[in-house]
Write a protein that holds these residues in place. Structure first.
Motif, PDB file in Angstrom:
ATOM      1  N   THR A 167      33.369 -57.342   8.615  1.00 14.70           N
ATOM      2  CA  THR A 167      31.998 -57.650   9.056  1.00 14.70           C
ATOM      3  C   THR A 167      31.131 -58.020   7.859  1.00 14.70           C
ATOM      4  OG1 THR A 167      32.215 -56.150  10.940  1.00 14.70           O
ATOM      5  CG2 THR A 167      29.975 -56.744  10.278  1.00 14.70           C
ATOM      6  N   ASN A 168      31.254 -57.251   6.788  1.00 19.76           N
ATOM      7  CA  ASN A 168      30.504 -57.560   5.563  1.00 19.76           C
ATOM      8  C   ASN A 168      30.962 -58.881   4.952  1.00 19.76           C
ATOM      9  OD1 ASN A 168      28.979 -55.222   5.775  1.00 19.76           O
ATOM     10  ND2 ASN A 168      30.384 -54.036   4.510  1.00 19.76           N
ATOM     11  N   GLU A 169      32.267 -59.128   4.995  1.00 19.18           N
ATOM     12  CA  GLU A 169      32.817 -60.373   4.459  1.00 19.18           C
ATOM     13  C   GLU A 169      32.273 -61.585   5.215  1.00 19.18           C
ATOM     14  OE1 GLU A 169      35.520 -62.523   1.825  1.00 19.18           O
ATOM     15  OE2 GLU A 169      34.558 -60.570   1.759  1.00 19.18           O
ATOM     16  N   ILE A 170      32.105 -61.446   6.511  1.00 20.00           N
ATOM     17  CA  ILE A 170      31.537 -62.535   7.323  1.00 20.00           C
ATOM     18  C   ILE A 170      30.136 -62.874   6.822  1.00 20.00           C
ATOM     19  CG2 ILE A 170      30.637 -63.123   9.627  1.00 20.00           C
ATOM     20  CD1 ILE A 170      33.084 -61.550  10.766  1.00 20.00           C
ATOM     21  N   LYS A 171      29.343 -61.841   6.568  1.00 26.26           N
ATOM     22  CA  LYS A 171      27.975 -62.060   6.067  1.00 26.26           C
ATOM     23  C   LYS A 171      27.984 -62.771   4.719  1.00 26.26           C
ATOM     24  CE  LYS A 171      26.195 -57.995   8.445  1.00 26.26           C
ATOM     25  NZ  LYS A 171      25.757 -56.610   8.291  1.00 26.26           N
ATOM     26  N   ALA A 207      32.945 -71.201  10.023  1.00 28.21           N
ATOM     27  CA  ALA A 207      34.092 -70.826  10.852  1.00 28.21           C
ATOM     28  C   ALA A 207      34.657 -72.101  11.476  1.00 28.21           C
ATOM     29  CB  ALA A 207      33.659 -69.846  11.939  1.00 28.21           C
ATOM     30  N   THR A 208      35.951 -72.125  11.646  1.00 30.41           N
ATOM     31  CA  THR A 208      36.616 -73.301  12.194  1.00 30.41           C
ATOM     32  C   THR A 208      36.441 -73.394  13.705  1.00 30.41           C
ATOM     33  OG1 THR A 208      38.249 -73.022  10.432  1.00 30.41           O
ATOM     34  CG2 THR A 208      38.817 -74.550  12.189  1.00 30.41           C
ATOM     35  N   TYR A 209      36.256 -72.253  14.354  1.00 36.71           N
ATOM     36  CA  TYR A 209      36.240 -72.188  15.824  1.00 36.71           C
ATOM     37  C   TYR A 209      35.030 -71.381  16.303  1.00 36.71           C
ATOM     38  CZ  TYR A 209      41.095 -73.219  14.651  1.00 36.71           C
ATOM     39  OH  TYR A 209      42.227 -73.770  14.118  1.00 36.71           O
ATOM     40  N   ASN A 266      40.600 -70.519   7.006  1.00 39.48           N
ATOM     41  CA  ASN A 266      39.897 -69.997   5.839  1.00 39.48           C
ATOM     42  C   ASN A 266      39.674 -68.488   5.991  1.00 39.48           C
ATOM     43  OD1 ASN A 266      37.503 -69.639   7.455  1.00 39.48           O
ATOM     44  ND2 ASN A 266      36.975 -71.781   7.100  1.00 39.48           N
ATOM     45  N   ASP A 267      39.133 -67.876   4.941  1.00 37.97           N
ATOM     46  CA  ASP A 267      38.897 -66.429   4.950  1.00 37.97           C
ATOM     47  C   ASP A 267      37.948 -66.009   6.070  1.00 37.97           C
ATOM     48  OD1 ASP A 267      40.530 -65.662   2.743  1.00 37.97           O
ATOM     49  OD2 ASP A 267      39.017 -66.456   1.370  1.00 37.97           O
ATOM     50  N   LEU A 268      36.975 -66.851   6.375  1.00 35.79           N
ATOM     51  CA  LEU A 268      36.027 -66.515   7.437  1.00 35.79           C
ATOM     52  C   LEU A 268      36.740 -66.434   8.789  1.00 35.79           C
ATOM     53  CD1 LEU A 268      33.140 -65.902   8.297  1.00 35.79           C
ATOM     54  CD2 LEU A 268      32.716 -68.359   8.415  1.00 35.79           C
ATOM     55  N   ASP A 269      37.690 -67.314   9.022  1.00 37.38           N
ATOM     56  CA  ASP A 269      38.453 -67.261  10.273  1.00 37.38           C
ATOM     57  C   ASP A 269      39.189 -65.930  10.407  1.00 37.38           C
ATOM     58  OD1 ASP A 269      37.657 -69.831  11.012  1.00 37.38           O
ATOM     59  OD2 ASP A 269      39.471 -70.775  10.229  1.00 37.38           O
ATOM     60  N   ILE A 270      39.831 -65.482   9.340  1.00 40.59           N
ATOM     61  CA  ILE A 270      40.563 -64.211   9.389  1.00 40.59           C
ATOM     62  C   ILE A 270      39.600 -63.043   9.571  1.00 40.59           C
ATOM     63  CG2 ILE A 270      41.998 -62.603   8.069  1.00 40.59           C
ATOM     64  CD1 ILE A 270      43.578 -64.917   9.126  1.00 40.59           C
ATOM     65  N   ALA A 271      38.474 -63.065   8.854  1.00 43.91           N
ATOM     66  CA  ALA A 271      37.495 -61.984   9.003  1.00 43.91           C
ATOM     67  C   ALA A 271      36.987 -61.920  10.443  1.00 43.91           C
ATOM     68  CB  ALA A 271      36.333 -62.190   8.027  1.00 43.91           C
ATOM     69  N   LEU A 288      49.180 -67.484   5.447  1.00 40.67           N
ATOM     70  CA  LEU A 288      47.835 -67.339   4.882  1.00 40.67           C
ATOM     71  C   LEU A 288      47.779 -67.808   3.431  1.00 40.67           C
ATOM     72  CD1 LEU A 288      46.865 -63.880   6.438  1.00 40.67           C
ATOM     73  CD2 LEU A 288      46.352 -66.177   7.298  1.00 40.67           C
ATOM     74  N   ARG A 289      48.768 -67.434   2.627  1.00 40.06           N
ATOM     75  CA  ARG A 289      48.788 -67.861   1.216  1.00 40.06           C
ATOM     76  C   ARG A 289      48.850 -69.373   1.096  1.00 40.06           C
ATOM     77  NH1 ARG A 289      52.427 -63.627   0.524  1.00 40.06           N
ATOM     78  NH2 ARG A 289      54.176 -65.095   0.583  1.00 40.06           N
ATOM     79  N   ASP A 290      49.648 -70.008   1.943  1.00 44.06           N
ATOM     80  CA  ASP A 290      49.775 -71.467   1.893  1.00 44.06           C
ATOM     81  C   ASP A 290      48.446 -72.163   2.171  1.00 44.06           C
ATOM     82  OD1 ASP A 290      52.452 -71.189   1.294  1.00 44.06           O
ATOM     83  OD2 ASP A 290      53.181 -71.763   3.293  1.00 44.06           O
ATOM     84  N   LYS A 291      47.546 -71.481   2.852  1.00 48.74           N
ATOM     85  CA  LYS A 291      46.223 -72.050   3.139  1.00 48.74           C
ATOM     86  C   LYS A 291      45.167 -71.514   2.182  1.00 48.74           C
ATOM     87  CE  LYS A 291      47.290 -72.781   7.959  1.00 48.74           C
ATOM     88  NZ  LYS A 291      46.822 -72.690   9.323  1.00 48.74           N
ATOM     89  N   LYS A 292      45.624 -70.816   1.142  1.00 49.69           N
ATOM     90  CA  LYS A 292      44.724 -70.238   0.129  1.00 49.69           C
ATOM     91  C   LYS A 292      43.771 -69.210   0.719  1.00 49.69           C
ATOM     92  CE  LYS A 292      45.710 -73.523  -3.198  1.00 49.69           C
ATOM     93  NZ  LYS A 292      47.124 -73.564  -3.082  1.00 49.69           N
ATOM     94  N   ILE A 293      44.226 -68.517   1.753  1.00 50.68           N
ATOM     95  CA  ILE A 293      43.451 -67.432   2.374  1.00 50.68           C
ATOM     96  C   ILE A 293      43.806 -66.141   1.655  1.00 50.68           C
ATOM     97  CG2 ILE A 293      43.113 -66.109   4.496  1.00 50.68           C
ATOM     98  CD1 ILE A 293      43.630 -68.740   6.043  1.00 50.68           C
ATOM     99  N   LYS A 294      42.800 -65.403   1.236  1.00 48.48           N
ATOM    100  CA  LYS A 294      43.052 -64.220   0.405  1.00 48.48           C
ATOM    101  C   LYS A 294      43.581 -63.032   1.188  1.00 48.48           C
ATOM    102  CE  LYS A 294      38.546 -62.054   0.746  1.00 48.48           C
ATOM    103  NZ  LYS A 294      37.402 -61.513   0.096  1.00 48.48           N
ATOM    104  N   TYR A 295      43.325 -62.946   2.482  1.00 48.90           N
ATOM    105  CA  TYR A 295      43.773 -61.812   3.273  1.00 48.90           C
ATOM    106  C   TYR A 295      45.290 -61.751   3.324  1.00 48.90           C
ATOM    107  CZ  TYR A 295      39.108 -60.799   5.060  1.00 48.90           C
ATOM    108  OH  TYR A 295      37.794 -60.454   5.173  1.00 48.90           O
ATOM    109  N   GLN A 296      45.827 -60.538   3.144  1.00 43.37           N
ATOM    110  CA  GLN A 296      47.261 -60.291   3.264  1.00 43.37           C
ATOM    111  C   GLN A 296      47.452 -59.005   4.061  1.00 43.37           C
ATOM    112  OE1 GLN A 296      49.971 -62.401   1.365  1.00 43.37           O
ATOM    113  NE2 GLN A 296      48.227 -63.521   2.173  1.00 43.37           N
ATOM    114  N   PHE A 297      48.460 -58.992   4.887  1.00 45.67           N
ATOM    115  CA  PHE A 297      48.707 -57.836   5.758  1.00 45.67           C
ATOM    116  C   PHE A 297      49.991 -57.123   5.356  1.00 45.67           C
ATOM    117  CE2 PHE A 297      46.073 -60.701   8.277  1.00 45.67           C
ATOM    118  CZ  PHE A 297      45.074 -59.836   8.662  1.00 45.67           C
TER     119      PHE A 297
END
Length: 145
Positions: free
Chosen positions: A40-44, A53-55, A91-96, A136-145
């Protein structure tokens, strides 16, 4: 009955091991529950930096439900359905937004509700999680699970 020294060490070792495992379980669930707040904070933060956001928000809500449904599949977890959703994240916002939309969902065969990362860890093995992380890494998204 008098315990010899070796029996005492075994007894104390078992108690210490049990306490450590309990501590790690509590730490896991406390840490993972904070992930929704962190997202939630990351979205802000990302929004204030102009990241878009893409969607629409409704898409993330639908995908969160689809992920849950993929886990509660009669034939077992539908990993491909989960991968397909992560392939849509750009992007990171999509994952957040997906993490927030997912919230805390019930783990199968449990009464425990956990956020997306912890839920995925209960449904997927390490190689399946790595597929998601590579997407996610291939799209340069920082989130990892």
């Amino acid at each position: 009955m008098k315990l010899d020294t070796q029996d005492k060490y075994v007894k104390y070792g078992l108690i210490a091991g049990g306490l450590f495992v309990g501590y790690k379980i509590i730490q896991f669930f406390i840490g993972s529950s904070n992930s929704v707040n962190a997202a939630t904070n990351e979205i802000k933060v990302l929004t204030s930096k102009g990241v878009k956001a893409t969607y629409p928000d409704s898409s993330y809500t639908q995908w969160a439900s689809a992920i849950t449904s993929a886990g509660f599949n009669v034939l077992g977890t539908n990993e491909q359905a989960i991968y397909d959703i992560f392939k849509k994240m750009m992007n990171d916002l999509d994952i957040a937004k997906l993490i927030v939309a997912f919230g805390n969902q019930r783990v199968e065969f449990s009464f425990q509700s956990v956020p997306l990362g912890a839920w995925l860890a209960t449904e997927l093995d390490s190689s399946e999680l790595e597929v998601i992380n590579k997407i996610l890494r291939d799209k340069k998204i920082k989130y990892q699970f």
